[in-house]
Write a protein that holds these residues in place. Structure first.
Motif, PDB file in Angstrom:
ATOM      1  N   VAL A 177     100.517  -4.626-104.840  1.00 34.21           N
ATOM      2  CA  VAL A 177     101.380  -5.303-105.496  1.00 34.21           C
ATOM      3  C   VAL A 177     101.538  -6.738-105.404  1.00 34.21           C
ATOM      4  O   VAL A 177     101.439  -7.345-104.533  1.00 34.21           O
ATOM      5  CB  VAL A 177     102.677  -4.546-104.906  1.00 34.21           C
ATOM      6  CG1 VAL A 177     103.985  -5.394-105.750  1.00 34.21           C
ATOM      7  CG2 VAL A 177     102.852  -2.969-105.206  1.00 34.21           C
ATOM      8  N   GLU A 178     101.345  -7.304-106.442  1.00 35.64           N
ATOM      9  CA  GLU A 178     101.566  -9.138-106.316  1.00 35.64           C
ATOM     10  C   GLU A 178     103.115  -9.261-106.886  1.00 35.64           C
ATOM     11  O   GLU A 178     103.659  -8.747-107.716  1.00 35.64           O
ATOM     12  CB  GLU A 178     100.716  -9.631-107.489  1.00 35.64           C
ATOM     13  CG  GLU A 178      99.179  -9.383-107.042  1.00 35.64           C
ATOM     14  CD  GLU A 178      98.001 -10.156-108.001  1.00 35.64           C
ATOM     15  OE1 GLU A 178      98.753 -10.475-109.156  1.00 35.64           O
ATOM     16  OE2 GLU A 178      97.014 -10.144-107.625  1.00 35.64           O
ATOM     17  N   LEU A 179     103.309 -10.175-106.295  1.00 31.73           N
ATOM     18  CA  LEU A 179     104.778 -11.032-106.281  1.00 31.73           C
ATOM     19  C   LEU A 179     104.694 -12.425-106.451  1.00 31.73           C
ATOM     20  O   LEU A 179     104.564 -12.928-105.471  1.00 31.73           O
ATOM     21  CB  LEU A 179     105.623 -10.566-105.064  1.00 31.73           C
ATOM     22  CG  LEU A 179     107.010 -11.112-105.159  1.00 31.73           C
ATOM     23  CD1 LEU A 179     107.855 -10.256-106.520  1.00 31.73           C
ATOM     24  CD2 LEU A 179     107.784 -10.289-103.900  1.00 31.73           C
ATOM     25  N   PRO A 180     104.966 -13.188-107.307  1.00 33.95           N
ATOM     26  CA  PRO A 180     104.947 -14.586-107.403  1.00 33.95           C
ATOM     27  C   PRO A 180     106.157 -15.142-107.014  1.00 33.95           C
ATOM     28  O   PRO A 180     107.396 -14.528-107.271  1.00 33.95           O
ATOM     29  CB  PRO A 180     105.029 -14.823-109.033  1.00 33.95           C
ATOM     30  CG  PRO A 180     105.350 -13.629-109.761  1.00 33.95           C
ATOM     31  CD  PRO A 180     105.061 -12.377-108.676  1.00 33.95           C
ATOM     32  N   VAL A 181     106.139 -16.153-105.874  1.00 37.84           N
ATOM     33  CA  VAL A 181     107.265 -16.560-105.056  1.00 37.84           C
ATOM     34  C   VAL A 181     107.094 -18.175-105.201  1.00 37.84           C
ATOM     35  O   VAL A 181     105.938 -18.726-105.457  1.00 37.84           O
ATOM     36  CB  VAL A 181     107.350 -16.070-103.655  1.00 37.84           C
ATOM     37  CG1 VAL A 181     107.488 -14.586-103.555  1.00 37.84           C
ATOM     38  CG2 VAL A 181     105.946 -16.351-102.898  1.00 37.84           C
ATOM     39  N   VAL A 204     108.178 -19.708 -99.100  1.00 34.69           N
ATOM     40  CA  VAL A 204     107.316 -18.896 -98.413  1.00 34.69           C
ATOM     41  C   VAL A 204     107.456 -18.746 -97.010  1.00 34.69           C
ATOM     42  O   VAL A 204     107.366 -17.699 -96.379  1.00 34.69           O
ATOM     43  CB  VAL A 204     105.636 -19.406 -98.506  1.00 34.69           C
ATOM     44  CG1 VAL A 204     104.738 -18.835 -97.814  1.00 34.69           C
ATOM     45  CG2 VAL A 204     105.388 -19.353-100.065  1.00 34.69           C
ATOM     46  N   ASP A 205     108.011 -19.790 -96.256  1.00 36.39           N
ATOM     47  CA  ASP A 205     108.267 -19.625 -94.888  1.00 36.39           C
ATOM     48  C   ASP A 205     109.322 -18.538 -94.712  1.00 36.39           C
ATOM     49  O   ASP A 205     109.209 -17.721 -93.719  1.00 36.39           O
ATOM     50  CB  ASP A 205     108.908 -21.107 -94.269  1.00 36.39           C
ATOM     51  CG  ASP A 205     107.851 -22.336 -94.084  1.00 36.39           C
ATOM     52  OD1 ASP A 205     106.612 -21.844 -93.927  1.00 36.39           O
ATOM     53  OD2 ASP A 205     108.075 -23.187 -94.262  1.00 36.39           O
ATOM     54  N   ASP A 206     110.600 -18.452 -95.555  1.00 38.84           N
ATOM     55  CA  ASP A 206     111.488 -17.479 -95.422  1.00 38.84           C
ATOM     56  C   ASP A 206     110.849 -16.235 -95.396  1.00 38.84           C
ATOM     57  O   ASP A 206     111.292 -15.143 -95.014  1.00 38.84           O
ATOM     58  CB  ASP A 206     112.446 -17.961 -96.181  1.00 38.84           C
ATOM     59  CG  ASP A 206     113.248 -18.921 -95.813  1.00 38.84           C
ATOM     60  OD1 ASP A 206     113.384 -19.481 -94.432  1.00 38.84           O
ATOM     61  OD2 ASP A 206     114.159 -19.463 -96.782  1.00 38.84           O
ATOM     62  N   LYS A 263     101.339 -24.819-109.497  1.00 47.17           N
ATOM     63  CA  LYS A 263     101.258 -25.770-108.311  1.00 47.17           C
ATOM     64  C   LYS A 263     102.473 -25.516-107.154  1.00 47.17           C
ATOM     65  O   LYS A 263     102.189 -25.505-106.188  1.00 47.17           O
ATOM     66  CB  LYS A 263     101.571 -27.326-108.814  1.00 47.17           C
ATOM     67  CG  LYS A 263     101.654 -28.435-107.667  1.00 47.17           C
ATOM     68  CD  LYS A 263     101.768 -30.017-108.555  1.00 47.17           C
ATOM     69  CE  LYS A 263     101.831 -30.958-107.102  1.00 47.17           C
ATOM     70  NZ  LYS A 263     102.030 -32.018-107.846  1.00 47.17           N
ATOM     71  N   GLU A 264     103.657 -25.242-107.712  1.00 45.07           N
ATOM     72  CA  GLU A 264     104.771 -24.861-106.733  1.00 45.07           C
ATOM     73  C   GLU A 264     104.936 -23.507-106.747  1.00 45.07           C
ATOM     74  O   GLU A 264     106.186 -23.354-106.296  1.00 45.07           O
ATOM     75  CB  GLU A 264     105.967 -25.440-107.268  1.00 45.07           C
ATOM     76  CG  GLU A 264     106.015 -27.017-107.597  1.00 45.07           C
ATOM     77  CD  GLU A 264     105.818 -27.839-106.178  1.00 45.07           C
ATOM     78  OE1 GLU A 264     106.015 -27.050-105.209  1.00 45.07           O
ATOM     79  OE2 GLU A 264     104.995 -28.780-106.071  1.00 45.07           O
ATOM     80  N   ARG A 265     104.270 -22.900-106.769  1.00 48.12           N
ATOM     81  CA  ARG A 265     104.201 -21.070-106.619  1.00 48.12           C
ATOM     82  C   ARG A 265     102.973 -20.571-106.053  1.00 48.12           C
ATOM     83  O   ARG A 265     101.824 -21.221-106.088  1.00 48.12           O
ATOM     84  CB  ARG A 265     104.472 -20.507-108.260  1.00 48.12           C
ATOM     85  CG  ARG A 265     105.756 -20.788-108.813  1.00 48.12           C
ATOM     86  CD  ARG A 265     106.307 -19.975-110.189  1.00 48.12           C
ATOM     87  NE  ARG A 265     106.484 -18.639-109.747  1.00 48.12           N
ATOM     88  CZ  ARG A 265     107.944 -18.576-109.252  1.00 48.12           C
ATOM     89  NH1 ARG A 265     108.813 -19.394-109.350  1.00 48.12           N
ATOM     90  NH2 ARG A 265     108.099 -17.271-109.180  1.00 48.12           N
ATOM     91  N   ARG A 266     103.333 -19.642-105.573  1.00 47.08           N
ATOM     92  CA  ARG A 266     102.230 -18.641-104.763  1.00 47.08           C
ATOM     93  C   ARG A 266     102.268 -17.191-105.114  1.00 47.08           C
ATOM     94  O   ARG A 266     103.572 -16.647-105.460  1.00 47.08           O
ATOM     95  CB  ARG A 266     102.285 -18.981-103.244  1.00 47.08           C
ATOM     96  CG  ARG A 266     101.881 -20.279-102.691  1.00 47.08           C
ATOM     97  CD  ARG A 266     100.561 -20.780-103.086  1.00 47.08           C
ATOM     98  NE  ARG A 266     100.308 -22.123-102.549  1.00 47.08           N
ATOM     99  CZ  ARG A 266     100.173 -23.108-103.005  1.00 47.08           C
ATOM    100  NH1 ARG A 266     100.722 -23.071-104.551  1.00 47.08           N
ATOM    101  NH2 ARG A 266      99.986 -24.298-102.591  1.00 47.08           N
ATOM    102  N   THR A 267     101.318 -16.574-104.919  1.00 46.56           N
ATOM    103  CA  THR A 267     101.288 -15.068-105.442  1.00 46.56           C
ATOM    104  C   THR A 267     100.936 -14.158-104.173  1.00 46.56           C
ATOM    105  O   THR A 267     100.123 -14.564-103.367  1.00 46.56           O
ATOM    106  CB  THR A 267     100.238 -14.726-106.545  1.00 46.56           C
ATOM    107  OG1 THR A 267     100.379 -15.314-107.425  1.00 46.56           O
ATOM    108  CG2 THR A 267     100.053 -13.266-106.837  1.00 46.56           C
ATOM    109  N   LEU A 268     102.062 -13.520-103.880  1.00 48.64           N
ATOM    110  CA  LEU A 268     102.074 -12.716-102.545  1.00 48.64           C
ATOM    111  C   LEU A 268     101.561 -11.356-103.007  1.00 48.64           C
ATOM    112  O   LEU A 268     101.849 -10.718-103.897  1.00 48.64           O
ATOM    113  CB  LEU A 268     103.487 -12.622-102.217  1.00 48.64           C
ATOM    114  CG  LEU A 268     103.636 -11.897-100.693  1.00 48.64           C
ATOM    115  CD1 LEU A 268     103.224 -12.737 -99.557  1.00 48.64           C
ATOM    116  CD2 LEU A 268     105.027 -11.605-100.357  1.00 48.64           C
ATOM    117  N   SER A 269     100.682 -11.000-102.256  1.00 44.02           N
ATOM    118  CA  SER A 269      99.794  -9.831-102.370  1.00 44.02           C
ATOM    119  C   SER A 269     100.167  -8.705-101.336  1.00 44.02           C
ATOM    120  O   SER A 269      99.948  -9.041-100.300  1.00 44.02           O
ATOM    121  CB  SER A 269      98.392  -9.945-102.567  1.00 44.02           C
ATOM    122  OG  SER A 269      97.972 -10.597-103.499  1.00 44.02           O
ATOM    123  N   VAL A 270     100.719  -7.454-101.696  1.00 43.94           N
ATOM    124  CA  VAL A 270     101.061  -6.455-100.675  1.00 43.94           C
ATOM    125  C   VAL A 270     100.281  -5.219-101.041  1.00 43.94           C
ATOM    126  O   VAL A 270     100.314  -4.681-102.233  1.00 43.94           O
ATOM    127  CB  VAL A 270     102.626  -6.083-100.832  1.00 43.94           C
ATOM    128  CG1 VAL A 270     103.046  -5.137 -99.719  1.00 43.94           C
ATOM    129  CG2 VAL A 270     103.348  -7.624-100.559  1.00 43.94           C
TER     130      VAL A 270
END
Length: 680
Positions: free
Chosen positions: A50-54, A59-61, A192-199
């Protein structure tokens, strides 16, 4: 043309990625402490990711609070790109970001790489150079820049116009893999200001899963409305109180059909830079080298050289090892099901009003209907809509308005849960049935069964005169066997004159500071105590100036052993008492006489001390003159005689001083006996 050539160069056979599952946002919990809990939930099948853009700043939180739920199966790994991914992408590549500006730049950065080209020129060889050249167009049409690709082939140098090449392929598999990895990373980090979280989720079949995390968010604000009755409200009157929450969506994504819960509380919220790479310091030690040996020259006629130039040095140090932090993190999951967000509340006069729930440290408001809010938008939602008990009063706060009271209402929370603090906008019903604005007020946190004042406006019809009479003290004592217990009672009285309007009565609630140790005098009734204020009420009939007063007092106690004091201090303590007692008056008279006698004796001691000091100073002068004149001279003999007389007088002064000191001590003992006999 350059773009097409570059696209051709980078067209490498890459397998199509497996589409990741998406978990829609289902639940949002907003706190007025600046936090928000987001829950994504939905079904997944088999082993999936599952991918979640954040947002980057969250990201720290997320690393701190991310929690994964699943009905079955287990969680795999949770991963996301590094904090500075682009520099890391180029760290191990033979070229930098500037090589991707154009195909000539890329080929010049990869000189020596083997390529195959097709087009007018078909060849296979290693890149030697790409050289720009200017070409004139026919009929004086200007010039254009072309690029000549030079390859070193088995047959020698081969040239081709890069713009005419229809296909270019790198022969080296490692080079192709490097470019593949680079392109995949560029696509992954194009925001630039987002990351994709993969679970990752591991398991069989279809099951429900959820992802929940807590991040910083805008504080939701509270705004109340209340419509006051037209006539003066008495105890037990009701008015409708409506509370609205102002909610903002600044997440960068739309909220669609989400379950919204508002929380009012003050939780402990911490931050930690978990997304920043940290490296532990390690001590640096010098490199140990072997012993250098200089062989002796085989010549017996020369002196033998030393066998070694230096001694072998061994150094040891304790090294600190750090296990590198991986960019993935395993999250074991026990089978669990996500709890329901909330039940539907009864229909209220305001649609979809929240259902309140009071926990031990916070208030929760759950909305029965699902809500939607686009990113960057603000929404008002009702969380309170009910009648509340109130009483209209006039609150006099001298530090706010010295001569006027404030129009206020005393709200009593007779509901099932506390009311969070917020602004209250008050309206009043007019004779014609309209509703008019009265004023704004600040409502503090209102617990269940508690009352609070909300002040809306200044009452210009009522005048109040306040006069502080100051502090009056009375000192009484109890004496027994020379021990005196002093009780000092201090009273402070404040007078008021209240002049209400001619046609309206006023019930004035007066606030005065609550000072530690001070309490209302005995017999005072109707006084309310808060942590910082006393409140008492003045009822002023219409058209009549009403006078009132408010008195507070404090009592201080002191225990003194009179015999341990100086005779003057004894008299000061006794004279300060306000007891009406013949024995006290007699004691004061005796002590006064003893003090006078003691003072006379002390005056004689001071005179003798003055005489002694004068003689000592004169002796210093005589001794200097005697040394100059000599003891055998007539003048010297006179000096010696004078010194002898002065010594006799000094001895007499010492005897007199000793006697006076004994008399003074006798007076003190007599005073001690006098106060010991005092009984109060």
């Amino acid at each position: 043309m350059k773009r097409s050539i570059l696209a051709t160069i980078l067209a490498i056979a890459v397998g199509a990625p497996v589409a990741a599952a998406e978990l829609p946002l289902k639940r949002v919990v907003l706190s007025n402490s600046g936090l928000a809990q987001f829950t994504h939930a939905g079904p997944v099948t088999g082993n999936t990711t599952v991918e979640l853009p954040v947002r980057l700043d969250q990201v720290d939180d997320i690393l701190k609070s991310l929690t994964v739920f699943a009905q079955a199966g287990t969680a795999g790994t949770v991963s996301l790109p590094g904090k500075t991914p682009l520099p890391e992408l180029f760290r191990d590549l033979p070229f930098g970001p500037e090589a991707l500006n154009s195909s000539p730049d890329l080929l010049n950065a990869l000189i020596g790489s083997e390529v195959e080209i097709a087009g007018p020129v078909k060849a296979k060889g290693r890149v030697f150079r790409v050289v720009p050249e200017q070409v004139s167009l026919p009929n004086d049409g200007g010039t254009i820049t072309r690029h000549r690709l030079i390859l070193m082939t088995s047959a020698g140098m081969t040239q081709a116009i890069l713009e005419e090449v229809t296909e270019l392929r790198f022969s080296d598999p490692q080079t192709r893999q490097q470019i593949e990895r680079l392109l995949a990373g560029l696509i992954e980090n194009r925001a630039k200001e987002r990351r994709t979280l993969s679970v990752g989720f591991m398991g069989d079949g279809t099951r429900d899963v959820a992802i929940s995390y807590v991040v910083g968010a805008p504080v939701w604000k509270t705004a109340y409305r209340i419509v006051l009755p037209r006539e003066d409200a008495r105890d037990g009157s009701k008015a409708r109180l409506q509370g609205w929450a102002i909610v903002e969506n600044l997440t960068g994504g739309d909220w669609k059909d989400i379950e919204l819960t508002l929380v009012s509380g003050n939780p402990v919220a911490l931050r930690q830079p978990l997304y920043t790479a940290l490296f532990a310091d390690r001590p640096e030690v010098p490199v140990s080298t072997g012993t250098r040996v200089v062989p002796r020259k085989d010549d017996v006629q020369e002196k033998a050289a030393p066998a070694e130039e230096a001694q072998f040095r061994r150094q040891t140090a304790t090294a600190q090892f750090v296990t590198p932090r991986a960019n993935t993190r395993a999250v074991p999951i026990a089978p669990a099901s996500a709890a329901p967000v909330g039940a539907s509340a009864p229909q209220a006069p305001v649609a979809n009003v929240a259902a309140a729930e009071e926990a031990s440290t916070q208030l929760l408001y759950r909305f029965p209907a699902k809500l939607s809010l686009a990113t960057g938008h603000t929404m008002m939602v009702p969380f309170v809509d009910r009648e509340i008990e109130l009483k209209r009063v006039w609150l006099y706060q001298p530090d706010i308005a010295a001569n006027r009271p404030l129009a206020a209402v005393r709200l009593k929370n007779d509901g099932d849960s506390a009311l969070p603090a917020g602004l209250v906008t008050a309206f009043e019903s007019a004779a014609d049935g309209s509703t008019n604005f009265v004023g704004d007020a600040l409502l503090p946190l209102l617990p269940r069964d508690a009352s609070r004042f909300a002040t809306f406006a200044l009452d210009t019809k009522t005048a109040i005169r306040r006069e502080d009479k100051g502090i009056v003290r009375s000192v009484l004592g109890k004496a027994l066997n020379g021990t005196l217990t002093i009780q000092t009672r201090s009273r402070r009285t404040i007078d008021y004159e209240v002049s209400p309007p001619a046609d309206e009565a006023r019930e004035i609630v007066v606030e005065e500071p609550r000072v530690t140790g001070w309490t209302p005098v005995a017999g005072t009734s109707g006084v309310e105590e808060t942590p910082t204020r006393y409140r008492h009420t003045i009822n002023a009939p219409k058209g009549v100036t009403t006078k009132a007063s408010f008195t507070t007092e404090r009592t201080d106690s002191e225990r003194v052993v009179l015999g341990s004091l100086d005779i003057h201090e004894m008299l000061v303590k006794i004279r300060g008492l306000q007891n009406e007692s013949p024995s006290l008056k007699a004691t004061i008279a005796k002590l006064t006489a003893l003090v006078d006698e003691s003072n006379q004796l002390k005056a004689q001691v001071r005179q003798l001390d003055t005489e002694r000091n004068k003689i000592v100073q004169d002796q210093e002068r005589l001794r200097r003159n005697l040394e100059a004149a000599g003891q055998a001279s007539d003048l010297g003999r006179r000096y010696l005689a004078t010194l002898e007389k002065q010594e006799d007088r000094l001895a007499e002064i010492s005897r007199q001083t000793t006697g006076l000191d004994a008399d003074i001590e006798g007076k003190r003992k007599a005073a001690e006996e006098v106060v010991r006999q005092l009984t109060l």
